[in-house]
Design a protein around this motif. Structure first.
Motif, short mmCIF file in Angstrom:
data_model
loop_
_atom_site.label_atom_id
_atom_site.label_comp_id
_atom_site.label_asym_id
_atom_site.label_seq_id
_atom_site.Cartn_x
_atom_site.Cartn_y
_atom_site.Cartn_z
N LYS A 151 30.54 14.07 36.41
CA LYS A 151 30.12 13.06 37.40
C LYS A 151 29.57 13.75 38.65
CE LYS A 151 29.88 8.77 39.00
NZ LYS A 151 29.39 8.95 40.36
N ILE A 152 30.22 14.81 39.10
CA ILE A 152 29.72 15.56 40.25
C ILE A 152 28.34 16.14 39.94
CG2 ILE A 152 30.09 17.69 41.58
CD1 ILE A 152 33.11 17.00 41.48
N LEU A 153 28.18 16.70 38.76
CA LEU A 153 26.89 17.27 38.38
C LEU A 153 25.80 16.21 38.34
CD1 LEU A 153 28.02 19.78 35.61
CD2 LEU A 153 27.11 20.34 37.86
N ARG A 154 26.11 15.04 37.80
CA ARG A 154 25.13 13.96 37.75
C ARG A 154 24.72 13.52 39.15
NH1 ARG A 154 21.56 11.68 34.31
NH2 ARG A 154 20.26 12.01 36.14
N ASP A 155 25.71 13.37 40.03
CA ASP A 155 25.42 12.87 41.38
C ASP A 155 24.64 13.90 42.20
OD1 ASP A 155 26.72 10.57 40.69
OD2 ASP A 155 28.52 10.95 41.88
N CYS A 209 33.80 28.05 42.46
CA CYS A 209 32.90 28.08 43.62
C CYS A 209 31.90 26.94 43.58
CB CYS A 209 32.15 29.42 43.67
SG CYS A 209 33.14 30.82 44.23
N ILE A 210 31.23 26.77 42.47
CA ILE A 210 30.13 25.83 42.43
C ILE A 210 30.60 24.39 42.53
CG2 ILE A 210 29.93 25.60 39.91
CD1 ILE A 210 27.05 25.87 42.50
N PHE A 211 31.73 24.05 41.93
CA PHE A 211 32.21 22.67 42.06
C PHE A 211 32.74 22.39 43.47
CE2 PHE A 211 32.34 22.35 37.32
CZ PHE A 211 31.48 21.26 37.23
N THR A 212 33.31 23.40 44.12
CA THR A 212 33.71 23.23 45.51
C THR A 212 32.48 22.99 46.39
OG1 THR A 212 35.67 24.64 45.22
CG2 THR A 212 34.87 24.31 47.48
N LEU A 213 31.45 23.81 46.22
CA LEU A 213 30.24 23.68 47.03
C LEU A 213 29.52 22.36 46.75
CD1 LEU A 213 28.87 27.33 46.79
CD2 LEU A 213 30.12 26.30 48.70
N PHE A 214 29.38 22.00 45.48
CA PHE A 214 28.73 20.73 45.14
C PHE A 214 29.52 19.54 45.69
CE2 PHE A 214 26.16 22.17 41.14
CZ PHE A 214 25.17 22.65 41.97
N SER A 215 30.84 19.65 45.70
CA SER A 215 31.65 18.55 46.23
C SER A 215 31.41 18.37 47.72
CB SER A 215 33.13 18.81 45.94
OG SER A 215 33.39 18.78 44.55
N PHE A 216 31.35 19.48 48.45
CA PHE A 216 31.05 19.38 49.87
C PHE A 216 29.63 18.84 50.10
CE2 PHE A 216 34.63 22.38 50.93
CZ PHE A 216 35.25 21.53 51.85
N LYS A 217 28.70 19.19 49.23
CA LYS A 217 27.34 18.67 49.36
C LYS A 217 27.33 17.15 49.23
CE LYS A 217 22.98 18.52 49.84
NZ LYS A 217 22.41 18.74 51.20
N LEU A 218 28.09 16.63 48.28
CA LEU A 218 28.15 15.18 48.09
C LEU A 218 28.91 14.50 49.22
CD1 LEU A 218 28.78 15.06 44.24
CD2 LEU A 218 26.66 14.48 45.44
N LEU A 219 29.91 15.18 49.76
CA LEU A 219 30.71 14.61 50.83
C LEU A 219 29.94 14.55 52.15
CD1 LEU A 219 33.48 13.52 51.73
CD2 LEU A 219 34.19 15.90 52.13
N TYR A 220 29.21 15.63 52.44
CA TYR A 220 28.46 15.73 53.70
C TYR A 220 26.99 16.09 53.42
CZ TYR A 220 33.25 16.21 55.49
OH TYR A 220 34.58 16.03 55.78
N PRO A 221 26.25 15.18 52.80
CA PRO A 221 24.88 15.54 52.37
C PRO A 221 23.96 15.97 53.49
CG PRO A 221 25.25 13.16 52.22
CD PRO A 221 26.59 13.79 52.47
#
Length: 487
Positions: A199-203, A270-282
């Motif tokens: 889901k994170i990857l899709r978003d 690393c990448i899921f942490t970074l992608f999660s922050f990207k989605l949280l604070y685009p």
């Protein structure tokens, strides 16, 4: 490369190439590869027809990831002695690191035929042959307009097991609570559920598709902004950055400048942490593509193997599609340009030219996209072929012309290990920042990040050292053929 004063004095009047070779070998064994290259070069100056010297220098270039220079030296060794087996070994390793697998296979075949009883040569030939066949098969079944890897992902069919105790998305969205629990989960060496991972990857894929190749970022006069360089799968050092500098937030924005994955064995974390922050604070968390956000690099340097081990080969294909949409550069307040690699093989490139780059693809071997991901600065004026074998080396005059044409103050790039974690070059106009301390658990380098504010845009450098991590070695998931180039 400067030598220790005592060694420099010892060799000051030396004219025997064998002496330089022996001292270079000692430096090589001590992992002082730059100094070893310097002494191999002096030996070559004194004995330019010695194939062994070129082969040794080729090996040292491999260690410093100067694969283009390694290839040139291996070619010279073979030219001088067509029966020198190590020359073919070195050339195969350079070709392999450059993603030229068919050429590598030819050299491994030559070694195997010359040494049919050599088990190591046989193994490398067989493994390279399998890799070439695998890539050929993938190309054969790939067709123009073929389905996205996402189309084979069925999120609804992925059940959350009752015993799963990791973080949960809230109404399918990333929240601060989710990211904090995710980081805690990773510190415990546990996994994010595959449904949430997809889901994170899709978003994030959907978000990056809407972004330009060059993202403009506005920083207020009193606002702090942080720039980080390569992370390379060193999750626990990433956590240390957040300990030292605070978690990303709307009042603490970050930019991570490529090479989030590969080499380090916690790249998934690393990448899921970074992608999660990207989605949280685009609008307050930014990510630039590095040269390691590509399929070829991921196949060799560990990320593909890590994703396959922790999730599936299908997810590795999804990552490839996501990486294709990562922005290539960011411009802060129209004054500071940030890219992973560097400047260009041609003059007169404008910011608008970067904005227009078609980036939804694997990095090409030349052109603006290639240079943004691969190039390096050099102290000499002008340009030179890259020692990496991809991109160019650009001098202070190139930087000066580029920033003048585009009304910039300076550029920031990453891509290179620096002993102090950063380097200011080209009269202060070209800054390198590297954020993976004790790179690959061997380099003993400091790492750094940069903070600045919108008022003066002056870079402030913050250094830090490596922190302990679980006993999983770097390159644990790397292709075994790549590991062999280091042996």
């Amino acid at each position: 490369m400067d030598l220790e004063p005592a060694l420099a004095e010892k060799l000051a009047n030396e004219t025997d190439p064998e002496v330089f070779k022996k001292e270079a070998n000692k430096l090589f064994n001590a992992q002082s590869f730059g100094s070893a290259i310097s002494l191999y070069s002096k030996a070559i100056d004194l004995d330019p027809l010695n194939a062994v010297l070129y082969s040794n220098r080729s090996f040292a270039h491999l260690k410093t990831e100067c694969f283009g220079a390694a290839l040139n030296d291996a070619n010279k060794a073979i030219e001088l002695n067509k029966n020198y087996i190590k020359g073919y070994y070195r050339r195969a390793s350079a070709y392999l690191a450059l993603g030229k697998y068919k050429q590598a296979l030819r050299d491994y075949e030559a070694v195997h035929k010359s040494c049919p009883r050599d088990e190591d040569a046989k193994r490398k030939f067989n493994e390279c042959s399998k890799l070439v066949k695998k890539i050929a098969f993938e190309k054969a079944i790939a067709v123009e307009g073929s389905r996205s890897a996402f189309e084979s992902v069925n999120l609804e069919a992925m059940t959350i097991e009752p015993d799963y105790n990791g973080p949960h998305l809230e109404d399918g969205k990333v929240t601060l609570k989710f990211v904090q629990e995710l980081m805690d989960t990773y510190k415990k060496e546990q996994k994010l559920h595959r449904r949430y991972a997809y889901k994170i990857l899709r978003d994030v894929y959907d978000y990056f598709q809407m972004q330009p190749s060059l993202v403009d970022v506005t920083i207020g006069a009193d606002e702090k902004f942080t720039i980080c360089g390569d992370i390379h799968g060193q999750f626990y050092d990433l956590m240390n950055i957040f300990e030292l500098n605070g978690l990303p937030s709307e009042t603490n924005p970050y930019l991570f400048n490529g090479d989030f994955v590969d080499r380090g064995s916690f790249s998934v974390e690393c990448i899921f942490t970074l992608f999660s922050f990207k989605l949280l604070y685009p609008n307050h968390f930014y990510m630039s593509r590095g040269n390691h956000e590509s399929k070829t690099m991921n196949q060799m340097y560990g990320f593909e193997g890590e994703v396959t081990a922790k999730y599936s080969a299908q997810m590795a294909e999804v990552f490839t599609e996501v990486y294709n949409w990562l922005p290539l550069a960011h411009c802060l307040n129209r004054r500071v340009l940030i890219m992973h690699g560097g400047l260009f093989a041609q003059d007169d490139v404008t910011l608008d030219d970067i904005r227009k780059v078609d980036r939804n693809k694997q990095p090409p071997d030349s052109g603006l996209m290639c240079d943004l991901l691969w190039s390096d600065p050099q102290p000499a004026e002008g340009r030179a072929p890259s020692k990496r074998g991809v991109g160019v080396q650009f001098g202070p005059d190139v930087t000066k012309r580029f920033i003048a044409k585009n009304n910039l103050d300076y550029i920031v790039r990453s891509h290179e290990v620096k002993a102090e974690g950063y380097e200011v070059a080209h009269d202060g106009k070209c800054i390198t920042v590297f954020s993976a301390p004790n790179y690959c658990d061997t380099m003993l380098n400091q790492a750094a990040y940069i903070t600045l504010n919108g008022a003066d845009m002056r870079p402030n450098f913050h250094q830090y050292s490596a922190v302990p991590h679980p006993k999983v070695q770097p390159m644990a998931y790397a292709n075994s053929l790549l590991l062999s180039l280091m042996s």
